[in-house]
Write a protein that holds these residues in place. Structure first.
Motif, PDB file in Angstrom:
ATOM      1  N   ALA A   1      -4.905  -0.060  -7.886  1.00  0.00           N
ATOM      2  CA  ALA A   1      -4.616   0.454  -6.553  1.00  0.00           C
ATOM      3  C   ALA A   1      -4.218  -0.735  -5.696  1.00  0.00           C
ATOM      4  N   THR A   2      -3.315  -0.518  -4.776  1.00  0.00           N
ATOM      5  CA  THR A   2      -2.795  -1.595  -3.943  1.00  0.00           C
ATOM      6  C   THR A   2      -2.760  -1.155  -2.492  1.00  0.00           C
ATOM      7  N   SER A   3      -3.165  -2.044  -1.600  1.00  0.00           N
ATOM      8  CA  SER A   3      -3.096  -1.811  -0.158  1.00  0.00           C
ATOM      9  C   SER A   3      -1.984  -2.655   0.435  1.00  0.00           C
ATOM     10  N   MET A   4      -1.151  -2.022   1.248  1.00  0.00           N
ATOM     11  CA  MET A   4      -0.159  -2.753   2.024  1.00  0.00           C
ATOM     12  C   MET A   4      -0.792  -3.094   3.370  1.00  0.00           C
ATOM     13  N   LEU A   5      -1.109  -4.362   3.598  1.00  0.00           N
ATOM     14  CA  LEU A   5      -1.729  -4.767   4.852  1.00  0.00           C
ATOM     15  C   LEU A   5      -0.702  -5.191   5.891  1.00  0.00           C
ATOM     16  N   LYS A   6       0.361  -5.853   5.455  1.00  0.00           N
ATOM     17  CA  LYS A   6       1.396  -6.301   6.378  1.00  0.00           C
ATOM     18  C   LYS A   6       2.758  -6.183   5.703  1.00  0.00           C
ATOM     19  N   ALA A   7       3.736  -5.742   6.470  1.00  0.00           N
ATOM     20  CA  ALA A   7       5.132  -5.745   6.061  1.00  0.00           C
ATOM     21  C   ALA A   7       5.915  -5.813   7.362  1.00  0.00           C
TER      22      ALA A   7
ATOM     23  N   ILE B   1      -0.395  -7.950   0.525  1.00  0.00           N
ATOM     24  CA  ILE B   1      -1.018  -6.847  -0.176  1.00  0.00           C
ATOM     25  C   ILE B   1      -2.382  -7.269  -0.714  1.00  0.00           C
ATOM     26  N   VAL B   2      -3.227  -6.271  -0.924  1.00  0.00           N
ATOM     27  CA  VAL B   2      -4.463  -6.455  -1.677  1.00  0.00           C
ATOM     28  C   VAL B   2      -4.387  -5.529  -2.872  1.00  0.00           C
TER      29      VAL B   2
ATOM     30  N   ASP C   1      -6.610   3.661  -1.328  1.00  0.00           N
ATOM     31  CA  ASP C   1      -5.971   2.394  -1.668  1.00  0.00           C
ATOM     32  C   ASP C   1      -7.026   1.355  -2.045  1.00  0.00           C
ATOM     33  N   ALA C   2      -6.604   0.118  -2.219  1.00  0.00           N
ATOM     34  CA  ALA C   2      -7.504  -0.921  -2.728  1.00  0.00           C
ATOM     35  C   ALA C   2      -8.577  -1.337  -1.738  1.00  0.00           C
ATOM     36  N   THR C   3      -8.415  -0.998  -0.459  1.00  0.00           N
ATOM     37  CA  THR C   3      -9.416  -1.355   0.540  1.00  0.00           C
ATOM     38  C   THR C   3     -10.253  -0.156   0.972  1.00  0.00           C
ATOM     39  N   GLY C   4     -10.072   0.977   0.306  1.00  0.00           N
ATOM     40  CA  GLY C   4     -10.861   2.151   0.604  1.00  0.00           C
ATOM     41  C   GLY C   4     -10.257   3.086   1.633  1.00  0.00           C
TER      42      GLY C   4
ATOM     43  N   ARG D   1     -10.345  -7.885  -7.140  1.00  0.00           N
ATOM     44  CA  ARG D   1      -9.395  -7.746  -6.037  1.00  0.00           C
ATOM     45  C   ARG D   1      -8.797  -9.104  -5.692  1.00  0.00           C
ATOM     46  N   HIS D   2      -7.524  -9.102  -5.395  1.00  0.00           N
ATOM     47  CA  HIS D   2      -6.893 -10.336  -4.960  1.00  0.00           C
ATOM     48  C   HIS D   2      -5.818 -10.036  -3.913  1.00  0.00           C
TER      49      HIS D   2
END
Length: 345
Positions: free
Chosen positions: A326-332, A106-107, A285-288, A128-129
């Motif tokens: 805000a949070t981005s799910m990049l991989k799951a 996540i980001v 989300d956190a990455t736009g 952001r992390h």
């Protein structure tokens, strides 16, 4: 635990007020220590990662297809139940994954209560992390946690203008108020190198997650049985057995648990039946990335990809309406890849 999380994620702590208020309201609402309906507040935990492996048994995809037929693609103005049933249909059609590790990356961006100063200007600061957790099928492979600080940035257009007037510094001072006392720290706009370390098997960032994803992924994969199991778990553990508790459990299952396609479809279906769940329009989300916001509370939402209804991320607002997290799910996903440090820019 809080200090360990911050060290791993290289994130300056939020203000004492924000931390205390969010955690108190979260635990109060889910534990059922208050009888009133939840208020407009930043109560949710949506930030961290906890992952595990599990097995679930299923329903036939045809039962979902009967509700949301093939080819049904509700638009961004559709009702929340329509969108969630379409998501259920899509989830049931996806193949189950395989691999050595269940990986969730996540980001997160946050900016509440942090102000930077440079060149005589002050401005609100966002940070952001990345958090990247690799949970093995075989415990001998070890659990790995990756983290990366992506840097600080001016929070809004107004803040960016002030930052630019200060000369667009790559480093600036900011005041934070952690539980240990007030202090000033220097933040940088430059991303840091990612880190990777082995952690104890079953590692969880407990401040962010209410449920063990191992247990969530073992829940029954049929909507009525899943809701009944969720309510039973809530009662046995002294949590509020109402719609709020079901909503939180289902969103955690869909966000972090290595659930089968059938279980994910059932969870989306259960969410579609929660009274009061609604479409709150376009959210970022956190990455736009922009998607459709689905909410049970006024200040908390999940974000669905409008093309395939998968999770893009989630977010919440402060009581004054200012975006706080805000949070981005990049991989799951399951993967056979070896754990590596995150390397986002």
């Amino acid at each position: 635990m809080d200090e360990m999380i911050r060290a791993l994620l290289s994130e300056p702590p939020p203000s004492t007020g924000a931390t205390t208020d969010a955690r108190r309201r979260l635990t109060d609402e889910i534990a059922g220590s208050r009888a009133a309906r939840p208020s407009r507040t930043t109560w949710r935990r949506f930030a961290g990662v906890a992952v595990a492996a599990a097995v679930a048994v299923g329903i036939a995809a045809g039962s979902i297809a009967a509700i949301a037929p093939e080819g049904t693609r509700p638009g961004p103005t559709a009702t929340a139940p329509e969108l969630l049933l379409a998501a259920a249909h899509q989830a049931a059609a996806k193949p189950a994954g395989t691999g050595r590790y269940w990986r969730v990356q996540i980001v997160r961006k946050s900016g509440a209560g942090v102000r930077g100063r440079a060149g005589g200007e002050t401005f609100d600061v966002g940070r952001r992390h990345v958090a990247d957790v690799w949970q093995p099928r075989n415990p001998e492979d070890g659990t790995w946690l990756g983290s990366q600080n992506l840097g600080a940035y001016p929070w809004s257009a107004t803040d960016r203008a002030a930052w630019e007037r200060a000369g667009s510094p790559t480093e600036f001072e900011t005041f934070v108020d952690p539980p240990t006392g007030a202090r000033y720290v220097t933040l940088s706009t430059r991303p840091e190198a990612g880190r990777l370390q082995r952690v104890e098997s079953g590692f969880r960032i407990e401040v962010f997650n209410l449920y063990d994803p191992f247990e969530l992924a073992r829940l029954p994969a049929e909507p009525d049985a899943l809701r009944a199991a969720a309510l039973d778990d809530l009662r046995r553990n002294g949590r509020d057995p109402g719609d709020l508790g079901v909503y939180v459990m289902m969103t955690e299952l869909l966000t972090f648990a290595p659930a089968t396609p059938e279980l994910r479809a059932a969870a989306f279906t259960v969410l579609s039946r929660v009274p009061g769940v609604r479409n709150v329009g376009i959210r970022e989300d956190a990455t736009g990335r922009q998607g459709i916001g689905i909410s049970y509370l006024a200040d908390d939402w999940i974000i669905l990809n409008p093309r395939d209804y998968t999770f893009l991320g989630f977010g919440s607002q402060a009581t004054d309406g200012t975006p706080e997290t805000a949070t981005s799910m990049l991989k799951a996903e399951w993967t056979d890849s070896e754990p590596v440090p995150p390397a986002l820019s």
